[in-house]
Write a protein that holds these residues in place. Sequence first.
Motif, PDB file in Angstrom:
ATOM      1  N   UNK A 167       0.823  -1.202   0.000  1.00 41.49           N
ATOM      2  CA  UNK A 167       0.000   0.000   0.000  1.00 41.49           C
ATOM      3  C   UNK A 167       0.863   1.260   0.000  1.00 41.49           C
ATOM      4  N   UNK A 168       1.961   1.222   0.721  1.00 38.18           N
ATOM      5  CA  UNK A 168       2.865   2.380   0.771  1.00 38.18           C
ATOM      6  C   UNK A 168       3.468   2.646  -0.608  1.00 38.18           C
ATOM      7  N   UNK A 169       3.957   1.611  -1.258  1.00 36.57           N
ATOM      8  CA  UNK A 169       4.532   1.781  -2.593  1.00 36.57           C
ATOM      9  C   UNK A 169       3.468   2.218  -3.595  1.00 36.57           C
ATOM     10  N   UNK A 170       2.242   1.715  -3.417  1.00 35.30           N
ATOM     11  CA  UNK A 170       1.159   2.150  -4.294  1.00 35.30           C
ATOM     12  C   UNK A 170       0.857   3.626  -4.136  1.00 35.30           C
ATOM     13  N   UNK A 171       0.919   4.115  -2.883  1.00 33.92           N
ATOM     14  CA  UNK A 171       0.687   5.544  -2.647  1.00 33.92           C
ATOM     15  C   UNK A 171       1.795   6.381  -3.266  1.00 33.92           C
ATOM     16  N   UNK A 172       3.028   5.943  -3.112  1.00 28.99           N
ATOM     17  CA  UNK A 172       4.148   6.680  -3.702  1.00 28.99           C
ATOM     18  C   UNK A 172       3.992   6.753  -5.218  1.00 28.99           C
TER      19      UNK A 172
ATOM     20  N   UNK B 217       3.345  10.138  -7.568  1.00 31.04           N
ATOM     21  CA  UNK B 217       4.233  10.475  -8.679  1.00 31.04           C
ATOM     22  C   UNK B 217       3.445  10.587  -9.981  1.00 31.04           C
ATOM     23  N   UNK B 218       2.521   9.657 -10.191  1.00 35.96           N
ATOM     24  CA  UNK B 218       1.702   9.715 -11.401  1.00 35.96           C
ATOM     25  C   UNK B 218       0.841  10.971 -11.421  1.00 35.96           C
ATOM     26  N   UNK B 219       0.318  11.371 -10.251  1.00 38.09           N
ATOM     27  CA  UNK B 219      -0.510  12.576 -10.205  1.00 38.09           C
ATOM     28  C   UNK B 219       0.298  13.816 -10.569  1.00 38.09           C
ATOM     29  N   UNK B 220       1.555  13.866 -10.124  1.00 36.65           N
ATOM     30  CA  UNK B 220       2.403  14.987 -10.512  1.00 36.65           C
ATOM     31  C   UNK B 220       2.594  15.053 -12.011  1.00 36.65           C
ATOM     32  N   UNK B 221       2.821  13.905 -12.636  1.00 38.98           N
ATOM     33  CA  UNK B 221       2.972  13.875 -14.089  1.00 38.98           C
ATOM     34  C   UNK B 221       1.661  14.258 -14.779  1.00 38.98           C
TER      35      UNK B 221
ATOM     36  N   UNK C 264      -8.952  11.064 -12.287  1.00 39.33           N
ATOM     37  CA  UNK C 264      -8.772   9.658 -11.907  1.00 39.33           C
ATOM     38  C   UNK C 264      -7.509   9.497 -11.076  1.00 39.33           C
ATOM     39  N   UNK C 265      -6.447  10.220 -11.435  1.00 38.20           N
ATOM     40  CA  UNK C 265      -5.212  10.149 -10.659  1.00 38.20           C
ATOM     41  C   UNK C 265      -5.388  10.649  -9.236  1.00 38.20           C
ATOM     42  N   UNK C 266      -6.170  11.728  -9.075  1.00 36.13           N
ATOM     43  CA  UNK C 266      -6.455  12.198  -7.719  1.00 36.13           C
ATOM     44  C   UNK C 266      -7.217  11.174  -6.910  1.00 36.13           C
ATOM     45  N   UNK C 267      -8.160  10.484  -7.562  1.00 30.54           N
ATOM     46  CA  UNK C 267      -8.892   9.426  -6.882  1.00 30.54           C
ATOM     47  C   UNK C 267      -7.965   8.285  -6.485  1.00 30.54           C
ATOM     48  N   UNK C 268      -7.053   7.924  -7.372  1.00 29.23           N
ATOM     49  CA  UNK C 268      -6.117   6.839  -7.073  1.00 29.23           C
ATOM     50  C   UNK C 268      -5.228   7.195  -5.886  1.00 29.23           C
ATOM     51  N   UNK C 269      -4.802   8.449  -5.784  1.00 27.55           N
ATOM     52  CA  UNK C 269      -3.989   8.866  -4.634  1.00 27.55           C
ATOM     53  C   UNK C 269      -4.803   8.745  -3.351  1.00 27.55           C
ATOM     54  N   UNK C 270      -6.050   9.247  -3.375  1.00 28.87           N
ATOM     55  CA  UNK C 270      -6.884   9.179  -2.172  1.00 28.87           C
ATOM     56  C   UNK C 270      -7.172   7.738  -1.783  1.00 28.87           C
ATOM     57  N   UNK C 271      -7.441   6.897  -2.782  1.00 29.32           N
ATOM     58  CA  UNK C 271      -7.729   5.492  -2.476  1.00 29.32           C
ATOM     59  C   UNK C 271      -6.491   4.777  -1.959  1.00 29.32           C
ATOM     60  N   UNK C 272      -5.316   5.075  -2.523  1.00 26.64           N
ATOM     61  CA  UNK C 272      -4.088   4.442  -2.049  1.00 26.64           C
ATOM     62  C   UNK C 272      -3.778   4.862  -0.612  1.00 26.64           C
ATOM     63  N   UNK C 273      -4.002   6.130  -0.288  1.00 28.08           N
ATOM     64  CA  UNK C 273      -3.766   6.586   1.079  1.00 28.08           C
ATOM     65  C   UNK C 273      -4.740   5.901   2.044  1.00 28.08           C
ATOM     66  N   UNK C 274      -6.004   5.795   1.648  1.00 31.12           N
ATOM     67  CA  UNK C 274      -6.991   5.128   2.499  1.00 31.12           C
ATOM     68  C   UNK C 274      -6.632   3.660   2.708  1.00 31.12           C
ATOM     69  N   UNK C 275      -6.148   3.002   1.648  1.00 26.55           N
ATOM     70  CA  UNK C 275      -5.750   1.598   1.779  1.00 26.55           C
ATOM     71  C   UNK C 275      -4.563   1.452   2.720  1.00 26.55           C
ATOM     72  N   UNK C 276      -3.622   2.388   2.662  1.00 23.28           N
ATOM     73  CA  UNK C 276      -2.472   2.339   3.562  1.00 23.28           C
ATOM     74  C   UNK C 276      -2.907   2.575   5.006  1.00 23.28           C
ATOM     75  N   UNK C 277      -3.782   3.543   5.221  1.00 26.43           N
ATOM     76  CA  UNK C 277      -4.291   3.782   6.574  1.00 26.43           C
ATOM     77  C   UNK C 277      -5.023   2.550   7.117  1.00 26.43           C
ATOM     78  N   UNK C 278      -5.777   1.887   6.241  1.00 27.66           N
ATOM     79  CA  UNK C 278      -6.505   0.683   6.679  1.00 27.66           C
ATOM     80  C   UNK C 278      -5.536  -0.450   7.018  1.00 27.66           C
ATOM     81  N   UNK C 279      -4.502  -0.635   6.199  1.00 24.55           N
ATOM     82  CA  UNK C 279      -3.573  -1.737   6.427  1.00 24.55           C
ATOM     83  C   UNK C 279      -2.778  -1.544   7.717  1.00 24.55           C
ATOM     84  N   UNK C 280      -2.467  -0.299   8.054  1.00 18.85           N
ATOM     85  CA  UNK C 280      -1.628  -0.023   9.232  1.00 18.85           C
ATOM     86  C   UNK C 280      -2.440   0.444  10.424  1.00 18.85           C
TER      87      UNK C 280
END
Length: 472
Positions: free
Chosen positions: A394-399, A403-407, A452-468
């Motif tokens: 989840x952490x690597x997915x958020x990173x 990065x994709x959102x910046x691009x 879509x990229x903004x959604x992916x960032x928010x979802x990745x952060x939520x997944x990381x918060x859930x996992x940890x």
Amino acid sequence: MLLGVRIVRRRWAVVLSLALSLAPRVSSAEAGAAAAPPPGVRAVSLREAIALAEKRNPDLLAARARVEAARAAASVPRAQWLPTVGATAQLIGSTINNSTATILSNPRVDLPRIGATHISPEPNLTPYASTLVAVGVRQQIFDFGRIAAQTAAAMAQADLERTRAEGAKLDVALRVTEAYWAVRAARSVAQAADEGATRASAHRDAARASVEAGLRTQVDLARAEAEVARFEVAKVRAEGALAAAQAVFAAVVGVPEAALDASGAQDEEEALGPLETLLERGREGSAEVQEAQARVDVAKAETRAAAAQMRPDLFLTAAISGRAGGATPSSGSTVGGHGFAPLVPNWNVGVVLSVPIYDPVLAARRDALREVEGAREAELQATRVMQEAAVRQAYLGLVAARQALGALERAVRAARFSHEQAEARFKAGLGTMLELVDAEALRVEAEVERAVGGFEVARARAALERAAAEVR
């Protein structure tokens, strides 16, 4: 140039399909009803949505009900300290060799053997009647820790249900967060589609004016009309996706409204901390690990409870009875009624020590539960490893998502600049409609991909918060 426009069209169709999939699929009837956003839809922030879900979500309500049921079950073993009262009534016909009063044993009333003895040198096969009416009470005096072990096992099961409920709360928070950001992303897609349709209409009007002035051909106008129709379709689909996302958001939160909107207010995000800290949290305190630990505790408690069943039992017993036998006793007078009327009163009080010296069934159950305990320990270790891997993933997915959102942000700026240049060239008569269509599609595609990229960032952060997330 035509090949480039076709490629852009295909990419735009793929991106729009991805944007529409941000909201879960609904039936065709629901999709038709959600074609336009309902008027007066209530908007809530993410924090408010999670707070509402904790009170209203059906999954959490069911989880709390299971916790309460487990707590109620945990109080059952303690009831063994309360006195038990039972009664029995018996009418028996039997032979009376060496006994003039015959009774059947029963688990409700403890009765001693009371009755005159008929002694005869010859066996007598003539049946006689026996009756019994009795009321008895039994009180636990000392259990040598058996009830306490049973209570501990039931409490461990209640703790397991509580841990599951905490995990369910985290799962609901994750679903609410995803639904919230899906609404936000669907709105961004709808806005991009609406702005694209507005610009396409302006381009068509400009093309019509140029055709009427003899500056352009009918082919350019036909191309512009086709682009307007395509963007109108995209706009309708994007609005339908937004309405569907709002309906799903309301269902996940558990509110009675048919739809719920996501407000634009941004909740302040807490820092997640370094990766090592997140890994430690996931390895030791995450909901999955806590549930696995609770399963180990349940297995240990059940093993102790099974072993405690082989301990002695000390209890007080008392009974009041009336009985009679129809046979003539060897000495004394005969009771009237021929054994059909329980006219002879008796009472008894006693203290009983019951010792299960060896019970193969209890021993086998204890040994089997010890094996289950070892399996739960192995599952706990496996859960720690898997949860650590989930946190890392989840952490690597958020990173990667950040990065994709910046691009994507840079792509939006470049696409807008390209569109402005193509539009200026078209108005000056230097550019073609194909160039403008290409630039317009590229701009809308970039804006949708950024949403879509903004959604992916928010979802990745939520997944990381859930996992940890730690269960408190």
